[in-house]
Scaffold this motif. Structure first.
Motif, short mmCIF file in Angstrom:
data_model
loop_
_atom_site.label_atom_id
_atom_site.label_comp_id
_atom_site.label_asym_id
_atom_site.label_seq_id
_atom_site.Cartn_x
_atom_site.Cartn_y
_atom_site.Cartn_z
N THR A 277 0.83 -1.20 0.00
CA THR A 277 0.00 0.00 0.00
C THR A 277 0.87 1.25 0.00
OG1 THR A 277 -0.12 -0.21 2.40
CG2 THR A 277 -2.02 -0.99 1.14
N SER A 278 0.42 2.27 -0.73
CA SER A 278 1.13 3.56 -0.78
C SER A 278 0.10 4.67 -0.74
CB SER A 278 1.99 3.66 -2.04
OG SER A 278 2.57 4.94 -2.15
N PRO A 279 -0.21 5.20 0.46
CA PRO A 279 -1.24 6.24 0.56
C PRO A 279 -0.73 7.65 0.27
CG PRO A 279 -0.49 5.62 2.73
CD PRO A 279 0.26 4.73 1.76
N SER A 280 0.55 7.81 -0.08
CA SER A 280 1.11 9.13 -0.38
C SER A 280 0.33 9.77 -1.54
CB SER A 280 2.58 9.01 -0.76
OG SER A 280 3.08 10.23 -1.25
N ALA A 281 -0.11 11.00 -1.33
CA ALA A 281 -0.97 11.66 -2.32
C ALA A 281 -0.18 12.32 -3.44
CB ALA A 281 -1.84 12.70 -1.63
N LEU A 287 8.61 4.34 -6.91
CA LEU A 287 9.54 3.22 -7.08
C LEU A 287 9.15 2.01 -6.24
CD1 LEU A 287 12.18 2.27 -8.41
CD2 LEU A 287 13.40 3.24 -6.45
N ALA A 288 8.75 2.24 -4.98
CA ALA A 288 8.42 1.12 -4.10
C ALA A 288 7.24 0.32 -4.64
CB ALA A 288 8.11 1.62 -2.69
N ALA A 289 6.29 0.99 -5.26
CA ALA A 289 5.14 0.29 -5.84
C ALA A 289 5.58 -0.59 -7.00
CB ALA A 289 4.09 1.29 -6.30
N VAL A 290 6.50 -0.12 -7.81
CA VAL A 290 7.01 -0.93 -8.93
C VAL A 290 7.77 -2.13 -8.41
CG1 VAL A 290 8.49 -0.92 -10.97
CG2 VAL A 290 7.08 1.08 -10.46
N GLU A 291 8.56 -1.95 -7.36
CA GLU A 291 9.27 -3.08 -6.75
C GLU A 291 8.28 -4.10 -6.20
OE1 GLU A 291 13.28 -0.55 -5.48
OE2 GLU A 291 11.62 -0.78 -4.06
#
Length: 378
Positions: A277-281, A287-291
Motif C-alpha cells: 500500500t502507498s497512501p502518499s498523495a 519506485l516502491a510500488a514498482v518493486e
C-alpha cells in the motif's frame, strides 16, 4: 567517459538507492560527491568500489562549499557532471560550469505539484532552481508526470529528457522460502495477512492512514512499515492510541541493495507481505510500488506516475484508492476476499528494468558530451 555524480546526501532514500543501483549498471567510470550526510548508501558505494567524497556542507546557505566543489570537479578530469536532488542541482550546476565542464545533466527525482523533497514550492525555491537549470545541458525527469511539472515550472521542453527510475527485477522475484524465513524472523503469526508500506516515515507519505485503517480490520491483519524518518514516533503513538501497536512492525531503514547490514533486505521484506500500500498523495515516480509489482504483490496506491503512465494491463493487480482510513480498510478487505494471486512480476516491473533505464541515460550522456539534442525515447 568519466562522470561525477553530485547528490545532496547519501542516507537511505529512494534517490540515493537509485543512484547506487544505477552506478552498478552504467558503463562509465564514476565518482560521487555527497554534500552532506555520508550515510549507509555511501558505505554501500564504497563497498562497490566507487570513490565517494564528502564535501561537509553545513547547510543550504553554506556558500563556502561552492569553491570546494569546484576544486573537486577540476581535479577529477570529468567529461560530465550529473546532479541529483535540489541542493545538489543548485550548487552542482554552477560549480561544474566554473570548473570548465560543459556537459551537465540533472535528474529531478521528487518534484510534486506542491512540494519538492518535502520543501514547499515557494516562488523563491522555483526561481533558484530555474536559475541554476539554465547552466545545465539537460534535466532528466523520472516520469512523464514530472516532465509535465517541469514544463509548467518554466523549464524549456527541449531541455527535458524522460529517463524512468529502474529496478533490478530479478532481485525482487518472489521466493516462498525467503518469505517464510523472513516472516519467522519478524515474529509474524503464520496466518497473518501482512499489509506493507515502504518509504521515508514523513508526514507526506501518509502512513498514519494505514495505521488507522488497521484499527478497522480484523485481528489477523498486520502492518509492516519499512523505512525510517521523523514521523516514526508519531506513528507509534498513533498505533498505540488506535489499539493496534502490537500489530504494527517498524523495520527501520533497509537497503535496496545488499551491503552487509543486519536484518532482512528490502526484497525479503517485500516477499513477506501479502499486499503493498502507498497512501502518499503526491509522488514523482512510485519506485516502491514498482518493486512490489516485481514481487507479484497486489498494490493499492493514491499516487503513482510509474503505474499511471502505462496502460492498465501492464500493472495487473494495481488499484488507485482515493480517501482516508475507511477507504483503505475497505480496499484491503476486498483484496483479502479476492484470495491470493500468483506471485509473478507484472509487465510494469519489466518495463522499468534498470538495464533499460541505464541504456536511455547513456543516450542522454552521449548527447550532452557531444552538445547535441537527445533523440526522443521510444
Amino acid at each position: 567517459m568519466r562522470a561525477l555524480h553530485i547528490i545532496t546526501g547519501l542516507g537511505v532514500g529512494g534517490a540515493e538507492q537509485q543512484l547506487r543501483l544505477l552506478l552498478r549498471h552504467l558503463p562509465v567510470d564514476c565518482d560521487v560527491v555527497t554534500l552532506t550526510n555520508p550515510g549507509p548508501v555511501a558505505e554501500g558505494l564504497g563497498a562497490d568500489g566507487v570513490r565517494v567524497v564528502h564535501l561537509g556542507m553545513r547547510g543550504n546557505r553554506d556558500l563556502a562549499a561552492l569553491p570546494r566543489l569546484v576544486k573537486v570537479i577540476r581535479s577529477g578530469g570529468y567529461d560530465l557532471v550529473h546532479t541529483h536532488l535540489y541542493r545538489a542541482c543548485v550548487y552542482g550546476r554552477p560549480a561544474a560550469r566554473a570548473a570548465g565542464v560543459r556537459a551537465v545533466v540533472a535528474t529531478e527525482h521528487s518534484l510534486g505539484d506542491s512540494q519538492m523533497e518535502g520543501r514547499r514550492l515557494t516562488a523563491g525555491v522555483r526561481a533558484l532552481y530555474l536559475a541554476s537549470e539554465r547552466l545545465g545541458s539537460s534535466t532528466v525527469a523520472v516520469s512523464p508526470t514530472v516532465a509535465d511539472r517541469l514544463r509548467r515550472w518554466g523549464v524549456p521542453a527541449p531541455r527535458i529528457e524522460v529517463v524512468p527510475n529502474g529496478i533490478d527485477v530479478e532481485r525482487f522475484r518472489f521466493d516462498p522460502e525467503r518469505r517464510e524465513r523472513t516472516r519467522r524472523r519478524l515474529g509474524l503469526p503464520r496466518d497473518a495477512f501482512v499489509v506493507g508500506g515502504v518509504g521515508r516515515l514523513a508526514r507526506g507519505k501518509r502512513f498514519d492512514v494505514l495505521v488507522r485503517a488497521l484499527a478497522r480490520l480484523p485481528e489477523d491483519h498486520w502492518l509492516l512499515l519499512v523505512g525510517g524518518g521523523p514521523e516514526e514516533h508519531v506513528l507509534r503513538r498513533t498505533a498505540g492510541e488506535a489499539g493496534v501497536a502490537g500489530r504494527v512492525l517498524f523495520t527501520g531503514e533497509r537497503p535496496a541493495v545488499p551491503d552487509g547490514s543486519p536484518g532482512p533486505d528490502l526484497p525479503s521484506l517485500t516477499s513477506a507481505m501479502d499486499l503493498f500500500t502507498s497512501p502518499s498523495a503526491e509522488e514523482a515516480f512510485g519506485l516502491a510500488a514498482v518493486e512490489a509489482l516485481a514481487s507479484g504483490l497486489p498494490v493499492l496506491y493514491a499516487s503513482c506516475p510509474a503505474i499511471e503512465d502505462l496502460p492498465p494491463a501492464a500493472s495487473r493487480g494495481a488499484r488507485r484508492v482515493r480517501g482516508g482510513p475507511e477507504a483503505y480498510a475497505r480496499a484491503i478487505t476486498e483484496v483479502r476476499a479476492a484470495g491470493p494471486v500468483p506471485r509473478t512480476a507484472a509487465e510494469a516491473a519489466r518495463h522499468y528494468s534498470i538495464t533499460r533505464s541505464t541504456a536511455r541515460l547513456m543516450d542522454v550522456y552521449t548527447a550532452a558530451v557531444a552538445g547535441t539534442p537527445t533523440s526522443p525515447a521510444p
